[in-house]
Write a protein that holds these residues in place. Sequence first.
Motif, PDB file in Angstrom:
ATOM      1  N   TRP A  54       0.808  -1.216   0.000  1.00 61.41           N
ATOM      2  CA  TRP A  54       0.000   0.000   0.000  1.00 61.41           C
ATOM      3  C   TRP A  54       0.847   1.274   0.000  1.00 61.41           C
ATOM      4  N   ASP A 135       7.314   6.406   9.964  1.00 65.02           N
ATOM      5  CA  ASP A 135       6.372   5.496   9.304  1.00 65.02           C
ATOM      6  C   ASP A 135       4.980   5.718   9.894  1.00 65.02           C
ATOM      7  N   GLY A 136       4.034   4.905   9.432  1.00 65.64           N
ATOM      8  CA  GLY A 136       2.651   5.138   9.842  1.00 65.64           C
ATOM      9  C   GLY A 136       2.460   5.046  11.352  1.00 65.64           C
ATOM     10  N   SER A 137       3.080   4.053  11.957  1.00 61.05           N
ATOM     11  CA  SER A 137       2.916   3.857  13.406  1.00 61.05           C
ATOM     12  C   SER A 137       3.419   5.075  14.171  1.00 61.05           C
ATOM     13  N   TYR A 169      -6.803  -0.468  12.836  1.00 63.00           N
ATOM     14  CA  TYR A 169      -5.370  -0.762  12.798  1.00 63.00           C
ATOM     15  C   TYR A 169      -4.641   0.557  12.594  1.00 63.00           C
ATOM     16  N   HIS A 170      -3.791   0.895  13.564  1.00 60.64           N
ATOM     17  CA  HIS A 170      -3.065   2.163  13.468  1.00 60.64           C
ATOM     18  C   HIS A 170      -1.551   1.963  13.535  1.00 60.64           C
ATOM     19  N   GLY A 171      -1.098   0.703  13.487  1.00 59.49           N
ATOM     20  CA  GLY A 171       0.336   0.459  13.492  1.00 59.49           C
ATOM     21  C   GLY A 171       0.747  -0.474  14.612  1.00 59.49           C
ATOM     22  N   GLU A 222      -9.810   5.594  10.877  1.00 61.72           N
ATOM     23  CA  GLU A 222      -9.289   5.435   9.519  1.00 61.72           C
ATOM     24  C   GLU A 222     -10.412   5.941   8.608  1.00 61.72           C
ATOM     25  N   ASP A 256      -6.350   8.944  10.618  1.00 64.18           N
ATOM     26  CA  ASP A 256      -5.200   8.142  10.217  1.00 64.18           C
ATOM     27  C   ASP A 256      -5.328   7.849   8.721  1.00 64.18           C
ATOM     28  N   VAL A 258      -2.836   7.019   6.823  1.00 64.41           N
ATOM     29  CA  VAL A 258      -1.597   6.333   6.434  1.00 64.41           C
ATOM     30  C   VAL A 258      -1.841   5.474   5.192  1.00 64.41           C
ATOM     31  N   MET A 259      -2.981   4.771   5.157  1.00 62.73           N
ATOM     32  CA  MET A 259      -3.292   3.978   3.965  1.00 62.73           C
ATOM     33  C   MET A 259      -4.032   4.808   2.920  1.00 62.73           C
ATOM     34  N   LYS A 285       3.193   5.882   4.380  1.00 63.95           N
ATOM     35  CA  LYS A 285       3.158   5.026   3.179  1.00 63.95           C
ATOM     36  C   LYS A 285       3.376   5.747   1.837  1.00 63.95           C
TER      37      LYS A 285
HETATM   38  C1  PLP Z   1      -4.335   2.975   8.668  1.00 63.11           C
HETATM   39  C2  PLP Z   1      -2.942   2.585   9.038  1.00 63.11           C
HETATM   40  N1  PLP Z   1      -2.315   3.243  10.019  1.00 63.11           N
HETATM   41  C3  PLP Z   1      -1.060   2.951  10.370  1.00 63.11           C
HETATM   42  C4  PLP Z   1      -0.373   1.938   9.749  1.00 63.11           C
HETATM   43  C5  PLP Z   1       1.031   1.605  10.165  1.00 63.11           C
HETATM   44  O1  PLP Z   1       1.931   2.046   9.215  1.00 63.11           O
HETATM   45  P1  PLP Z   1       3.433   1.508   9.198  1.00 63.11           P
HETATM   46  O2  PLP Z   1       3.354   0.064   8.830  1.00 63.11           O
HETATM   47  O3  PLP Z   1       4.113   2.347   8.178  1.00 63.11           O
HETATM   48  O4  PLP Z   1       3.989   1.719  10.565  1.00 63.11           O
HETATM   49  C6  PLP Z   1      -0.988   1.223   8.723  1.00 63.11           C
HETATM   50  C7  PLP Z   1      -0.283   0.123   8.059  1.00 63.11           C
HETATM   51  O5  PLP Z   1      -0.823  -0.662   7.332  1.00 63.11           O
HETATM   52  C8  PLP Z   1      -2.312   1.549   8.355  1.00 63.11           C
HETATM   53  O6  PLP Z   1      -2.953   0.887   7.387  1.00 63.11           O
END
Ligand code: PLP
Length: 443
Positions: A54, A135-137, A169-171, A222, A256, A258-259, A285
Amino acid sequence: MDSLADKDHRHLWHPFTQMRDWMAEEPVIIARGQGARLWDTKGREYLDANASIWTNIHGHNHPRINAAIRAQLEKVAHSSFLGLSNVPAIELAEKLVSIAPVAAVSDRRRLPEDEQPAVRDRRYSPLTRVFYSDDGSTAVEVAIKMALHYWVHRGQPQRRRFVAFSGAYHGDTVGAVSLGGIDLFHAAYKPLLFEVEHVADAAALRSVLERHGKEVAAVAIEPLIQGAAGMKVWPRGLLAETRRLCDEHGALLVADEVMTGFGRTGTMFACEQESVTPDFLCLAKGLTGGYMPLAATLTTDAVFEAFLGSYEDQKTFFHGHSYTGNQLGCAAALASLAVFEEEQTLEQLQPKIGLLRNDLQEFCELKAVMEVRQCGFIGAVELGSYPWKAKAGIRVCQRARELGALTRPIGNVIVIMPPLCVTEDELRKICEALRRAIQEELR
Ligand SMILES: Cc1ncc(COP(=O)(O)O)c(C=O)c1O
């Protein structure tokens, strides 16, 4: 097996991977990429059907992004962001603020007069500050810590509860895992986590906020679609209702993206589709076009200013990483955003969203398929309720790999999320490979 594969098996530990199974198979070792295609060390060609988990937007080996990274590399690869700044990080912050989701007029009214940021023109986003991470987390961690600390600075330390959605899911860092709502990934770490109220829908959110509204620091969501939950599309209006409920109860909103960020849902940011501006916008991402680990948490003047004070006040945001504001990542991100304009990526994407819709319909004819879902250029095919041990999703993806399409399942859900640059022909090939894989593996 070649020696690289041997060494991988001997020394590596891959993410979200049962290593016993991994070590029993020959790994695909990627050697190069071009556009939506990847090649392994054996010269086999694959279509990158999940955009390298992604992340990828404009394709691999994009000349514009390559050149930007090379040019930056000739200057400096990295210098600390603690007490120093750098050119691409500044330019990227300005760019991100200029494209951040624009507030609805009603949102603007909700800000007190003295917190109204300057209105540059008709476009206006209250997200004026950018905090970089990796990164996303970490983008989510930053939002969590800023939200908590904001309320301390505002003299409301009782606002320390967080609310998130079931299946979220946020990491994988501990704060992000606390917000997470997927037992399979998160339950084992419960002893490490802080308490989070998980809600399934707007009614449950309303009820929690009615009971505990004055203790809630922030609500995380999300926007439009939950990713790792299995590409679950939210009912229309949930995001806007979440914003409204946060406003009613004074809680901050963490979006969030991230995706969903950078075009995946058909608009630059998912929040735009419900005219929502969050108090925190988490990006990672696709930020660098899928090239480098870089993340950004955007927030408002109101949050930023709560951290201002004299040195002795110790209101500083005591958080940061060694690679915060990394120049190579910022240069890649600036180039990726330039490509959005130069290649009219979002305009070019719209017909492909229609094609994906048609392709997904064809999956519905397969007996093994229970449901298909789509949100912009994110597609998901849910297989029937095969038991975990049947490895239905894994088998389908393994067969699709042999047929030239790379993706990873989420349980029994097959994800179709190629780079936005994928051609119509490539998209069709991805869907054909997946349909054939389902037919062959799940007769
Ligand atoms: C909505 C969302 N937030 C956070 C993350 C975490 O991102 P990362 O894997 O770059 O830490 C993801 C990863 O899939 C995600 O989908």
